[in-house]
Design a protein around this motif. Sequence first.
Motif, short mmCIF file in Angstrom:
data_model
loop_
_atom_site.label_atom_id
_atom_site.label_comp_id
_atom_site.label_asym_id
_atom_site.label_seq_id
_atom_site.Cartn_x
_atom_site.Cartn_y
_atom_site.Cartn_z
N VAL A 328 -4.40 10.99 1.19
CA VAL A 328 -3.81 9.72 0.79
C VAL A 328 -3.36 8.94 2.01
N TRP A 329 -3.75 7.67 2.04
CA TRP A 329 -3.24 6.73 3.04
C TRP A 329 -2.34 5.75 2.32
N ARG A 330 -1.05 5.80 2.62
CA ARG A 330 -0.10 5.01 1.83
C ARG A 330 0.90 4.28 2.71
N GLU A 331 1.46 3.23 2.13
CA GLU A 331 2.47 2.44 2.82
C GLU A 331 3.82 3.14 2.74
N VAL A 332 4.47 3.31 3.88
CA VAL A 332 5.83 3.87 3.94
C VAL A 332 6.75 2.71 4.29
N ALA A 333 7.36 2.14 3.26
CA ALA A 333 8.11 0.89 3.43
C ALA A 333 9.25 1.04 4.42
N VAL A 334 9.96 2.16 4.39
CA VAL A 334 11.12 2.32 5.26
C VAL A 334 10.72 2.41 6.72
N LYS A 335 9.48 2.81 6.98
CA LYS A 335 9.00 2.90 8.36
C LYS A 335 8.19 1.68 8.77
N GLY A 336 7.82 0.85 7.79
CA GLY A 336 7.07 -0.35 8.08
C GLY A 336 5.66 -0.09 8.54
N ARG A 337 5.05 0.99 8.08
CA ARG A 337 3.67 1.29 8.47
C ARG A 337 3.00 2.15 7.40
N TRP A 338 1.69 2.36 7.57
CA TRP A 338 0.92 3.21 6.68
C TRP A 338 0.71 4.57 7.33
N GLU A 339 0.77 5.64 6.51
CA GLU A 339 0.60 7.00 7.03
C GLU A 339 -0.31 7.81 6.13
N TRP A 340 -0.94 8.84 6.71
CA TRP A 340 -1.79 9.75 5.96
C TRP A 340 -0.95 10.90 5.41
N ASP A 341 -1.29 11.35 4.22
CA ASP A 341 -0.52 12.42 3.57
C ASP A 341 -1.47 13.25 2.71
N TRP A 342 -0.95 14.39 2.24
CA TRP A 342 -1.72 15.30 1.37
C TRP A 342 -1.05 15.42 0.02
#
Length: 376
Positions: A328-342
């Motif tokens: 999953v590539w998702r937006e992490v609002a608190v970090k202000g960027r998109w990250e990959w996850d499982w």
Amino acid sequence: MWNNLPLDLLARVFSFLSPDSLARATAACKHWRACARTFSSYTVSVETDCCCHPPWFLAMHTRNHRGFSFYVHNPSFDRWHLLPLDFLPDPIRPVAPIGSLLLYRPAVSSPLQLGLCNLFTRHYRVLPSLTTPRTNPAVGVVGVDKTRDDASPSSFRVYVAGGMSTTPRRGTTYEATLEMYDSRVDKWQSLGWMPIEFAVRLTVWTPNESVYSDGVLYWMTSARAYSVMGFQVSTGLWKEVKVPKADQLEFASLVRRKGRLALVGGDCMGEACIWELGVGDQWMLLEMVPVELGMRFLGGKRNWCSTKCVGIDEAVYLYRDLGSEMLVWREVAVKGRWEWDWIEGCGSIRGEEVPKFPIKGMLLQPSLNPSYILDH
């Protein structure tokens, strides 16, 4: 104190709960149950006011419809659930999410018949029949508007293009026409003719997933090399958009990311990329799947053929079968960027083992609010 809270304040608290937590809250006492049933009449909505819950991943068997259920992943608690569909009269195939509702078609229906349901409140309705009976057309959804006090959409349009039709004079032939359902008037209307070559490709080579962006409804087609078909809603004009690395891609899917059209594809060299359509129908590279994550997702192989993808604004999911991990590539609002996850695959539910099988996935923001559209 909780027993004496006014309904509007308690409803505000309830609006921050995910649907499964809200369902448990309704069992606490009569006061809470009454509040949960009536809070949709206030200007409080999980989806329009808070937007604090990520969408849920819905998975259904692609081949065997006898199971007649969804496997659902709640990302807030990283938990899988089994969602029976026994409230529906027939097995279904999902078509597209519409707000908190699911647009579906019966698995055995011929010609096409569409319906709407809320999987969590277990309400449904069948839409009126199309003006032209047709099988296997392309289906797309446009113009989802939401009211302030209802988590369900207030209006939307469904477009149906191409397909096969049978007439006494011509026999079975490609249906080179387009029609549209408008939820505000609850009926279909014919929009006239479309190019026959587009009708053929949408009938034979499209998986039916569509994305609406900047006034254009898009479908992916896979005839020999991948390409994208686009329908300009305001003008009725059709166009074709070339796909980057089209003849090298082993899989390709269209998704909506932050309201824009994006394309996800994996090539024969083991790379997977995400592009966004920009000015002049030019694709811009947004992201590449990190090599180590891609190899882990593919089990050490370099073959993307069995990969599927689904996305909805703030998240893009790569998946294969029910038991396998999802990337999953998702937006992490608190970090202000998109990250990959499982996300772990569904191996068991409540201690019962779940077998691996191919699935069709969909992302949907669940809601327990009633919908006037289903009560039309």
